[in-house]
Design an enzyme around this catalytic site. Structure first.
Site, PDB file in Angstrom:
ATOM      1  N   ASP A 110      -5.645 -26.634 -20.754  1.00  0.00           N
ATOM      2  CA  ASP A 110      -4.924 -25.743 -21.396  1.00  0.00           C
ATOM      3  C   ASP A 110      -4.046 -26.707 -23.053  1.00  0.00           C
ATOM      4  O   ASP A 110      -2.939 -26.020 -23.130  1.00  0.00           O
ATOM      5  CB  ASP A 110      -2.920 -25.799 -20.670  1.00  0.00           C
ATOM      6  CG  ASP A 110      -2.411 -27.170 -20.250  1.00  0.00           C
ATOM      7  OD1 ASP A 110      -3.065 -27.954 -20.725  1.00  0.00           O
ATOM      8  OD2 ASP A 110      -1.202 -27.155 -19.963  1.00  0.00           O
ATOM      9  N   ASP A 163      -8.146 -30.626 -23.070  1.00  0.00           N
ATOM     10  CA  ASP A 163      -8.047 -30.310 -21.950  1.00  0.00           C
ATOM     11  C   ASP A 163      -7.565 -28.765 -21.397  1.00  0.00           C
ATOM     12  O   ASP A 163      -7.357 -28.960 -22.476  1.00  0.00           O
ATOM     13  CB  ASP A 163      -6.809 -31.103 -20.730  1.00  0.00           C
ATOM     14  CG  ASP A 163      -5.251 -30.588 -20.863  1.00  0.00           C
ATOM     15  OD1 ASP A 163      -4.759 -30.068 -22.080  1.00  0.00           O
ATOM     16  OD2 ASP A 163      -4.938 -31.832 -20.205  1.00  0.00           O
ATOM     17  N   SER A 188      -3.470 -27.693 -15.874  1.00  0.00           N
ATOM     18  CA  SER A 188      -3.937 -28.448 -17.333  1.00  0.00           C
ATOM     19  C   SER A 188      -4.987 -28.882 -16.786  1.00  0.00           C
ATOM     20  O   SER A 188      -6.439 -28.416 -16.800  1.00  0.00           O
ATOM     21  CB  SER A 188      -2.713 -29.402 -17.156  1.00  0.00           C
ATOM     22  OG  SER A 188      -2.911 -30.208 -18.295  1.00  0.00           O
ATOM     23  N   ASP A 205      -2.868 -29.327 -23.706  1.00  0.00           N
ATOM     24  CA  ASP A 205      -1.013 -29.902 -24.138  1.00  0.00           C
ATOM     25  C   ASP A 205      -1.477 -31.049 -24.503  1.00  0.00           C
ATOM     26  O   ASP A 205      -0.826 -32.312 -25.174  1.00  0.00           O
ATOM     27  CB  ASP A 205      -0.415 -29.730 -23.631  1.00  0.00           C
ATOM     28  CG  ASP A 205      -0.557 -30.169 -21.926  1.00  0.00           C
ATOM     29  OD1 ASP A 205      -1.932 -30.717 -21.543  1.00  0.00           O
ATOM     30  OD2 ASP A 205       0.230 -29.755 -21.235  1.00  0.00           O
TER      31      ASP A 205
END
EC number: 5.4.2.10
Length: 467
Positions: free
Chosen positions: A243, A241, A102, A245
């Site tokens: 990833d 960010d 992440s 999400d």
């Protein structure tokens, strides 16, 4: 059993250090595969990743583990975490896996699992997989070793899916939008999606090299997006960010719009359209109390949960609420996605701007937040600093100092070796002094009390918080 491998969001750690070693990851893949097969399901797992250099190593180890257990593997390449949740459900797979840490720096990596319905695996499933990690003899017969196939067009599938979250009659023609993809999983689909909807796109953080994910860009380092918005006279900045999400937005004046403001916009818009289930938003205890007060005055309730998007999703599923999220930018809209999706959330803000025909600075600034001070204190992995008597004592003393004028929260991060401190109330100077005091003690600098920093606080009613 108490889980030791899985944290608040899957398995995470430093690449080539347990549990993110090839050997451990292969065992994890084999254990997860055997868990799925024992459940009587079929044999398919979808694996996606972000752009970290170690992602290739982790992907290969997982493939070895899954195929040796008899699972067939579908590889998507770099895609956002929510895309893997969507594809797991769309492709009728038995398991989804996202390889990502992440917002963490590139030396870290992690593994998140999705169930067939596209939601994160339950705690019970994670515990069962962890128990099976040490088991031997779970290898498939040679004729049952799994196949591996790379999926072409997975990014395009995801982009079409996300477009359903934007009103069909609207376009973004005439808008200039900065998309900062953090050199991560959305480096291609993020800018392309906004461009396909008609906007002029300025790309930031879209040239990953394996080691520059989240490096001076993305939602945890929004200055790059702010600078680009101001330099190009953009109408909005979208800062994702690694990833994708989570998201933070930047208005045309270069001001940061956090998850609380974005949740407020989305909740009010859905409420006005009669689409906010139970007229209630699900947030976490970290959300600013100003959000709850603002929404309550407009007939919208707030339910608060523990920190972590999986806890938000869990409460949404329990209550039937359709909008939830975190101040950090994880926004979950269950009408469209099973987990936080930065691009879906950003499209809601763009739709609100289009519908109101007003600039981002007016549309996205919904309430006046209470003063809130945060500190992140590095700690050693595997330690329990909050159990130290000196830390327990300072938290108790500072909570009493704050009294009914606010609240103090001190918690370990679920994703990084940090302790997070948040103090909220009416007096910003008092909050800063309290946060500093707790920080010093956590670092081992046990300081004497500093009376001058703590003026007597007039008694005020406690800040209301939902259960």
């Amino acid at each position: 059993m108490d889980k030791k491998l899985f944290g608040t969001d899957g398995v995470r750690g430093r690449a080539n250090v347990w549990p993110i070693t090839p050997e451990a990851v292969m065992q994890l893949g084999r254990a997860a595969g055997r868990h799925v097969l024992r459940a009587g399901q079929s044999r398919t797992v979808v694996i996606g990743k972000d752009t970290r250099l170690s992602g290739y190593m982790v992907e290969s180890a997982l493939v070895a583990g899954f195929t040796s257990a008899g699972m067939n593997v579908l590889l998507t390449g770099p895609l956002p975490t929510p895309a893997i949740g969507m594809l797991t459900r769309s492709l009728r797979a038995d398991l989804g896996v996202m390889i990502s840490a992440s917002h963490n720096p590139h030396p870290d990596n992690g593994i998140k699992f999705f169930a067939p319905d596209g939601f994160k695996l339950s705690d019970a499933d994670e515990a069962a997989i962890e128990t099976a990690m040490g088991r031997t003899g779970d290898l498939a017969e040679p004729s049952l070793i799994g196949h591996v196939r790379r999926i072409d067009g997975a990014g395009e599938r995801y982009m079409e899916f996300v477009k359903h979250a934007f009103p069909r009659g609207l376009r973004l023609d005439g808008l200039r939008v900065v998309v900062d993809a953090a050199n991560g999983a959305a480096h291609r689909v993020g800018p392309d999606l906004i461009w396909e909807l008609g906007a002029e796109v300025i790309r930031v953080g879209t040239e990953p090299n394996g080691t520059n994910i989240n490096a001076g860009c993305g939602s945890t380092a929004p200055q790059a997006c702010i600078d680009a918005v101001l330099a190009h006279g953009a109408d909005l900045g979208i800062s994702l960010d690694g990833d994708a999400d989570r998201v933070h937005l930047i208005d045309e004046k270069g001001r940061l719009v956090d998850g609380d403001q974005l949740m407020c916009v989305i909740a009010e818009r859905a409420h006005a359209q009669g689409k906010l289930a139970h007229d209630t938003l699900v947030a976490t205890v970290m959300s600013n109390s100003g959000l709850e007060r603002h929404l309550a005055a407009r007939g919208i309730g707030t339910i608060t949960t523990r920190v972590g998007d999986r806890h938000v999703v869990e409460r949404m599923r329990q209550t039937g609420c359709t909008v939830g999220g975190e101040q950090s930018g994880h926004i979950i809209l269950s009408e469209f996605s099973t987990t936080g999706d930065g691009l879906v959330a950003a499209l809601q803000a763009l739709a609100a701007m289009r519908e109101a025909d007003r600039p981002a600075s007016e549309v996205l600034s919904r309430f006046e937040p209470l003063p809130q001070i945060t500190r992140n204190v590095p700690v050693e992995r595997g330690t329990a600093p909050l159990d130290r008597p000196a830390v327990i004592d300072v938290i108790d003393r500072m909570t009493r100092r704050l009294g009914g004028a606010g609240r103090l929260m001190v918690r370990p991060s679920g994703t990084e070796p940090l302790v997070r401190i948040m103090a909220e109330g009416e007096d910003a100077d008092l909050l800063a002094a309290i946060a500093d005091e707790v920080s010093h003690v956590l670092r081992g600098d046990v300081l004497p009390p500093r009376p001058a920093a703590f003026a007597t606080v007039p008694a005020r009613p406690p800040l209301a918080r939902s259960a």
